[in-house]
Scaffold this motif. Structure first.
Motif, short mmCIF file in Angstrom:
data_model
loop_
_atom_site.label_atom_id
_atom_site.label_comp_id
_atom_site.label_asym_id
_atom_site.label_seq_id
_atom_site.Cartn_x
_atom_site.Cartn_y
_atom_site.Cartn_z
N GLU A 44 0.82 -1.21 0.00
CA GLU A 44 0.00 0.00 0.00
C GLU A 44 0.85 1.26 0.00
OE1 GLU A 44 -3.32 1.83 -0.50
OE2 GLU A 44 -3.81 -0.06 0.53
N LYS A 45 1.92 1.25 0.79
CA LYS A 45 2.75 2.45 0.92
C LYS A 45 3.79 2.58 -0.19
CE LYS A 45 2.50 4.86 4.16
NZ LYS A 45 1.64 6.05 4.39
N GLU A 46 4.15 1.48 -0.81
CA GLU A 46 5.21 1.51 -1.82
C GLU A 46 4.71 1.90 -3.21
OE1 GLU A 46 8.34 1.36 -1.68
OE2 GLU A 46 9.08 -0.02 -0.14
N ALA A 47 3.45 1.66 -3.51
CA ALA A 47 3.01 1.78 -4.90
C ALA A 47 1.59 2.32 -5.02
CB ALA A 47 3.09 0.42 -5.59
N LYS A 48 1.27 2.74 -6.24
CA LYS A 48 -0.12 3.01 -6.59
C LYS A 48 -0.79 1.68 -6.91
CE LYS A 48 0.42 7.72 -8.30
NZ LYS A 48 0.16 8.66 -9.42
N GLU A 49 -2.11 1.69 -6.90
CA GLU A 49 -2.85 0.44 -7.05
C GLU A 49 -2.50 -0.32 -8.33
OE1 GLU A 49 -7.48 -1.19 -6.99
OE2 GLU A 49 -7.00 0.80 -6.19
N ALA A 50 -2.20 0.40 -9.40
CA ALA A 50 -1.88 -0.25 -10.67
C ALA A 50 -0.64 -1.13 -10.56
CB ALA A 50 -1.67 0.80 -11.76
N ASP A 51 0.24 -0.83 -9.61
CA ASP A 51 1.48 -1.60 -9.44
C ASP A 51 1.45 -2.54 -8.24
OD1 ASP A 51 3.01 -0.82 -11.65
OD2 ASP A 51 3.68 1.03 -10.66
N PHE A 52 0.32 -2.62 -7.56
CA PHE A 52 0.26 -3.44 -6.35
C PHE A 52 0.73 -4.87 -6.60
CE2 PHE A 52 -3.19 -1.09 -3.64
CZ PHE A 52 -2.30 -0.07 -3.42
N ALA A 53 0.18 -5.53 -7.62
CA ALA A 53 0.50 -6.94 -7.86
C ALA A 53 1.97 -7.13 -8.23
CB ALA A 53 -0.40 -7.50 -8.96
N ARG A 54 2.56 -6.17 -8.93
CA ARG A 54 3.97 -6.29 -9.32
C ARG A 54 4.91 -6.10 -8.12
NH1 ARG A 54 4.37 -2.80 -14.85
NH2 ARG A 54 2.72 -1.58 -13.87
N VAL A 55 4.58 -5.12 -7.28
CA VAL A 55 5.38 -4.95 -6.06
C VAL A 55 5.24 -6.18 -5.18
CG1 VAL A 55 5.53 -3.65 -3.89
CG2 VAL A 55 5.32 -2.44 -6.06
N SER A 56 4.05 -6.73 -5.11
CA SER A 56 3.83 -7.95 -4.35
C SER A 56 4.72 -9.08 -4.88
CB SER A 56 2.36 -8.36 -4.42
OG SER A 56 2.13 -9.57 -3.72
N ALA A 57 4.83 -9.20 -6.20
CA ALA A 57 5.65 -10.25 -6.80
C ALA A 57 7.11 -10.10 -6.38
CB ALA A 57 5.52 -10.19 -8.31
N PRO A 80 0.06 -12.16 -6.18
CA PRO A 80 1.10 -11.37 -6.87
C PRO A 80 1.07 -11.63 -8.37
CG PRO A 80 2.07 -13.26 -5.77
CD PRO A 80 0.63 -13.22 -5.33
N ASP A 81 1.70 -10.73 -9.11
CA ASP A 81 1.78 -10.87 -10.57
C ASP A 81 2.54 -12.16 -10.92
OD1 ASP A 81 3.26 -10.43 -13.25
OD2 ASP A 81 1.74 -8.85 -13.25
N GLU A 82 1.85 -13.08 -11.58
CA GLU A 82 2.44 -14.40 -11.86
C GLU A 82 3.60 -14.32 -12.85
OE1 GLU A 82 -0.63 -17.05 -13.06
OE2 GLU A 82 -1.69 -16.98 -11.13
N THR A 83 3.52 -13.43 -13.81
CA THR A 83 4.61 -13.31 -14.80
C THR A 83 5.89 -12.84 -14.12
OG1 THR A 83 3.04 -12.80 -16.57
CG2 THR A 83 5.33 -12.15 -16.92
N MET A 84 5.77 -11.86 -13.25
CA MET A 84 6.96 -11.34 -12.56
C MET A 84 7.47 -12.34 -11.54
SD MET A 84 6.18 -7.27 -12.23
CE MET A 84 7.89 -6.91 -11.85
N ILE A 85 6.58 -13.14 -10.99
CA ILE A 85 7.03 -14.24 -10.12
C ILE A 85 7.88 -15.21 -10.94
CG2 ILE A 85 6.26 -16.31 -8.90
CD1 ILE A 85 5.85 -14.00 -7.12
N ALA A 86 7.35 -15.61 -12.08
CA ALA A 86 8.05 -16.59 -12.93
C ALA A 86 9.38 -16.06 -13.45
CB ALA A 86 7.15 -16.99 -14.09
N GLU A 87 9.43 -14.77 -13.77
CA GLU A 87 10.66 -14.18 -14.32
C GLU A 87 11.61 -13.69 -13.22
OE1 GLU A 87 9.72 -11.24 -17.24
OE2 GLU A 87 8.53 -12.63 -18.46
N LYS A 88 11.21 -13.87 -11.97
CA LYS A 88 12.06 -13.63 -10.80
C LYS A 88 12.57 -12.18 -10.69
CE LYS A 88 13.49 -18.44 -10.35
NZ LYS A 88 14.61 -19.40 -10.22
N TYR A 89 11.63 -11.25 -10.79
CA TYR A 89 11.98 -9.85 -10.52
C TYR A 89 12.26 -9.70 -9.03
CZ TYR A 89 10.84 -7.93 -15.11
OH TYR A 89 10.85 -7.61 -16.45
#
Length: 393
Positions: free
Chosen positions: A261-274, A341-350
């Motif tokens: 919540e504090k790190e990102a805007k909602e559009a990036d929530f799933a990517r930050v989560s990843a 979390p964003d599954e693509t970014m999980i798989a690509e190991k960001y």
């Protein structure tokens, strides 16, 4: 002479039969006007008679001689029908049906406000309707709003600014200790096994962001219970099952969600989560700036060594894994992102992200430390300038 006599005879005959020519022409002009005026007078007279009858029967004061004040209360949730019925029963209006139709027609139906009003029987129906929609009746309730991402301290300060609380001390003490709310299983879990002695506020993260209607006489404890009662609604069975799949407790989910919540805007929530999920899997420190902000109370974009080395169980530059507890009260969107979390970014190991333009809130994501360092080198001057412009050193 004969011609003159004939003319005189004809003229006298025409006058006898048809009247003077000038009078006949004027009558043709005035007649429709007089008829119109007569009709208008009759219509207005009938209209006034009908209006007076309607006014006296439905709209006029119930008793123009009664100037006493009568207390009339509108409770939260009462419908227009109920208010109209209560007014009629109290002898303040002549007809509940007419009152209801009047308010609907005038657009007042949704504007009647809760409160205790002083009304008089010498007031017209329109005056009473106007009084009930101006909100000057010492309302019994008020709204309080907890914005997603606000901390306990920020929310308490706002309640003081808005005149809801005289001072924040009692509210903060209740949130810090949490023991008055053990009946909520999630608070009991924190008090039992969540290291409550290390937390800044036991209730941080558990106050559900939303707008609430509370009584003006509500105590701090009653307000807190109102917010806590909605926490479970923000964490339904579906999310509890998902947390179990991930091997996470509710407290861990809320803690992670508060960082998102504090790190990102909602559009990036799933990517930050990843990114955070990937770092947790790799047993890496989360290195989240917002945990430092929570400790210091200062939102500083360009952190220095002195900030990063502060000793605290919230400092994710020093402790591995999640901080000891949430750093704000997260939104349902952030909670869901923590679990999905964003599954693509999980798989690509960001594994990294950093801010771009401080004002925009955009983030730059990287897979490797080398890529991340280049991004930091690019954007760090903008972070420093942003801090300097706000007078933060």
């Amino acid at each position: 002479m004969k011609n003159d006599e004939n003319y005189t005879y004809r003229s006298m005959r025409d006058e006898r039969e048809y009247g003077p020519y000038w009078y006949s022409g004027l009558w043709h002009i005035l007649r429709p006007i007089l008829v119109g005026v007569t009709v208008a007078v009759l219509v207005i007279g009938i209209g006034m008679t009908v209006w007076n009858k309607l006014y006296d029967s439905f709209l006029a004061p119930v008793d123009q001689t009664d100037t006493a004040e009568y207390s009339f209360e509108i409770s939260s949730g009462q419908s227009l029908n109920r208010v109209a019925s209560n007014l009629e029963a109290a002898g303040l209006i002549r007809s509940k049906t007419v009152f209801k139709y009047y308010c609907d027609f005038a657009g007042m139906g949704q504007k009647i406000q809760t409160g205790t009003y002083s009304l008089k029987k010498d007031m017209t129906m329109a005056e009473i309707a106007d009084r009930l929609t101006t909100g000057d009746g010492n309302p019994l309730v008020r709204n309080i709003t907890l914005i997603p991402g606000e901390t306990v301290e920020e929310f308490a300060a706002k309640l003081v600014r808005d005149g809801v609380l005289e001072k924040a001390d009692t509210f903060l003490d209740l949130c810090r200790d949490g023991k008055a709310f053990r009946e909520y299983y999630y608070i009991d879990d924190v008090l039992t096994s969540g290291h409550p002695e290390q937390r800044k506020y036991v209730l941080e993260g558990y106050l559900a962001p939303n707008t609430y209607e509370v009584y003006r006489t509500a105590t701090e404890e009653e307000m807190i219970r109102k917010l806590l009662s909605q926490t479970e609604a923000a964490f339904p069975a579906e999310l509890q099952e998902r947390a179990e799949e991930l091997g996470m407790t509710m407290d861990q989910v809320l803690t992670l969600a508060s960082l998102i919540e504090k790190e990102a805007k909602e559009a990036d929530f799933a990517r930050v989560s990843a990114v955070f999920h990937n770092r947790l899997k790799e047993n890496m420190r989360l290195d989240s700036d917002v945990t430092i902000h929570y400790i210091t109370g200062i939102r500083k974009m360009a952190l220095e060594n002195g900030d990063l080395t502060v000793s605290s169980p919230y400092n994710t530059y020093q402790v591995t894994g999640l901080p000891v507890g949430p750093v704000c009260n997260p939104s349902p969107a952030a909670i869901r992102a923590a679990l999905y979390p964003d599954e693509t970014m999980i798989a690509e190991k960001y594994l990294y992200f950093c801010a771009k333009e401080p004002e925009s809130g955009e983030l730059y994501f990287s897979k490797t430390l080398e890529q991340h360092n280049r991004a930091v080198e690019t954007y760090a001057p903008k972070w420093k300038k942003y801090d300097q412009d706000r007078g933060i050193r």
